[in-house]
Design a protein around this motif. Sequence first.
Motif, PDB file in Angstrom:
ATOM      1  N   LYS A 110       0.848  -1.282   0.340  1.00 59.84           N
ATOM      2  CA  LYS A 110       0.322  -0.097   0.338  1.00 59.84           C
ATOM      3  C   LYS A 110       0.846   1.540  -0.043  1.00 59.84           C
ATOM      4  O   LYS A 110       0.524   2.452  -0.989  1.00 59.84           O
ATOM      5  CB  LYS A 110      -1.324  -0.178   1.554  1.00 59.84           C
ATOM      6  N   ALA A 111       2.161   1.496   0.893  1.00 59.98           N
ATOM      7  CA  ALA A 111       3.161   2.463   0.912  1.00 59.98           C
ATOM      8  C   ALA A 111       3.009   2.439  -0.627  1.00 59.98           C
ATOM      9  O   ALA A 111       3.723   3.639  -0.928  1.00 59.98           O
ATOM     10  CB  ALA A 111       4.001   2.077   1.757  1.00 59.98           C
ATOM     11  N   VAL A 112       3.927   1.993  -1.048  1.00 59.73           N
ATOM     12  CA  VAL A 112       4.208   2.055  -2.606  1.00 59.73           C
ATOM     13  C   VAL A 112       3.141   2.747  -3.745  1.00 59.73           C
ATOM     14  O   VAL A 112       3.985   3.739  -4.037  1.00 59.73           O
ATOM     15  CB  VAL A 112       4.130   0.411  -3.388  1.00 59.73           C
ATOM     16  N   GLU A 113       1.925   2.497  -3.188  1.00 56.33           N
ATOM     17  CA  GLU A 113       0.566   2.503  -4.290  1.00 56.33           C
ATOM     18  C   GLU A 113       0.871   3.827  -4.081  1.00 56.33           C
ATOM     19  O   GLU A 113       0.250   5.057  -4.462  1.00 56.33           O
ATOM     20  CB  GLU A 113       0.146   2.195  -4.483  1.00 56.33           C
ATOM     21  N   CYS A 114       0.858   4.026  -1.990  1.00 55.17           N
ATOM     22  CA  CYS A 114       1.019   5.804  -2.049  1.00 55.17           C
ATOM     23  C   CYS A 114       2.026   6.727  -2.884  1.00 55.17           C
ATOM     24  O   CYS A 114       1.624   7.354  -2.670  1.00 55.17           O
ATOM     25  CB  CYS A 114       0.823   5.891  -0.648  1.00 55.17           C
ATOM     26  N   VAL A 115       2.846   6.032  -2.495  1.00 57.90           N
ATOM     27  CA  VAL A 115       4.391   7.329  -2.994  1.00 57.90           C
ATOM     28  C   VAL A 115       3.539   7.150  -4.999  1.00 57.90           C
ATOM     29  O   VAL A 115       3.672   8.389  -5.223  1.00 57.90           O
ATOM     30  CB  VAL A 115       5.035   6.443  -3.230  1.00 57.90           C
ATOM     31  N   ARG A 116       3.336   6.238  -5.778  1.00 55.60           N
ATOM     32  CA  ARG A 116       3.525   6.473  -6.796  1.00 55.60           C
ATOM     33  C   ARG A 116       1.877   7.618  -6.913  1.00 55.60           C
ATOM     34  O   ARG A 116       2.041   7.976  -8.244  1.00 55.60           O
ATOM     35  CB  ARG A 116       2.220   4.976  -7.521  1.00 55.60           C
ATOM     36  N   ILE A 128      -4.460  -3.739  -4.649  1.00 54.27           N
ATOM     37  CA  ILE A 128      -3.880  -4.589  -4.168  1.00 54.27           C
ATOM     38  C   ILE A 128      -4.884  -5.911  -4.461  1.00 54.27           C
ATOM     39  O   ILE A 128      -4.344  -7.076  -4.376  1.00 54.27           O
ATOM     40  CB  ILE A 128      -3.320  -4.048  -2.693  1.00 54.27           C
ATOM     41  N   SER A 129      -5.763  -6.114  -3.666  1.00 55.47           N
ATOM     42  CA  SER A 129      -6.927  -7.370  -3.729  1.00 55.47           C
ATOM     43  C   SER A 129      -7.373  -7.642  -4.788  1.00 55.47           C
ATOM     44  O   SER A 129      -6.882  -8.679  -5.642  1.00 55.47           O
ATOM     45  CB  SER A 129      -7.999  -6.698  -3.275  1.00 55.47           C
ATOM     46  N   GLN A 130      -7.397  -6.618  -5.730  1.00 56.34           N
ATOM     47  CA  GLN A 130      -6.962  -7.326  -7.599  1.00 56.34           C
ATOM     48  C   GLN A 130      -6.093  -8.231  -8.004  1.00 56.34           C
ATOM     49  O   GLN A 130      -6.070  -9.197  -9.015  1.00 56.34           O
ATOM     50  CB  GLN A 130      -7.450  -6.115  -8.510  1.00 56.34           C
ATOM     51  N   ASP A 131      -5.324  -7.367  -7.694  1.00 60.37           N
ATOM     52  CA  ASP A 131      -3.902  -8.058  -8.409  1.00 60.37           C
ATOM     53  C   ASP A 131      -4.155  -9.771  -7.313  1.00 60.37           C
ATOM     54  O   ASP A 131      -3.036 -10.623  -8.179  1.00 60.37           O
ATOM     55  CB  ASP A 131      -2.313  -7.246  -7.508  1.00 60.37           C
TER      56      ASP A 131
END
Length: 258
Positions: free
Chosen positions: A146-152, A208-211
């Motif tokens: 989730k943190a990586v997605e927050c950065v993106r 994340i759940s979809q992946d």
Amino acid sequence: MLKLSHVVVFAALGVLSVSHAYQYSEIQTLKQERSQATQTLTSNEIVSIVDQRLDVAEQRRAQDKFQTLIADYELASPRVPEDRLVYGSLNARLTMQEFSDIECPFCRKMHGGLKSVVDNSQGVVNWEFKHFPLSGHNPAAAMQAKAVECVRESYGNRVAWAALDQFFEKTRSNGQGVGDLPTFARSMGLSGKAMKLCLQSDAHQDRISQDYREGSQMGITGTPALRILDHKTGRDYLIKGYKTPEQLTQALQQILGT
């Protein structure tokens, strides 16, 4: 007589008040601050100040390193359609979809090799990161995904790849993580406040759940796992487990030759 302990104090503290330099001569200012330091500061306070300065210096070095790392990921477009995490040409014939867990030691080991494959492919191959946090590595694995997605979301695709690189480098692996995530964000020169707010929200949970569901439906149960997509033929190939750059290159060449 100036004691040796005082010399250490003055060397550690430096100039405590910059504004005084504009009102008095340098010598007068240093004398005044020397007196104040020896009279008012305890040894614990001196150690605290020195520690703070060391922390600041270390943070600056980390930030400089992170800026250099962003430049190393120049093949990553700043923004990618559908908010995907893609490294390499968006028009590449082959896509390596990696289903990965930041806490997985073998994912960590393979991370640099995947980058080298793309770097040496002359635009033929790109690399898409898919989140597959394993239950045995949670909550650290899921929170770091989730943190990586927050950065993106805040900084774009290229910065997210540099952050992902740092997560893999700094994690203690197997569910131990990198520690406090807002603090880790600040160490890279990113906003700790933005990271905290994002992590406290429901943002990116669906992604994340979809992946994870996508990988599970293909029969993936562990990490790393790669699905190679050939956009020319429409075929896809599943490769499970750790592979060296040489093994990956050989597999990709075979796909290109079919």
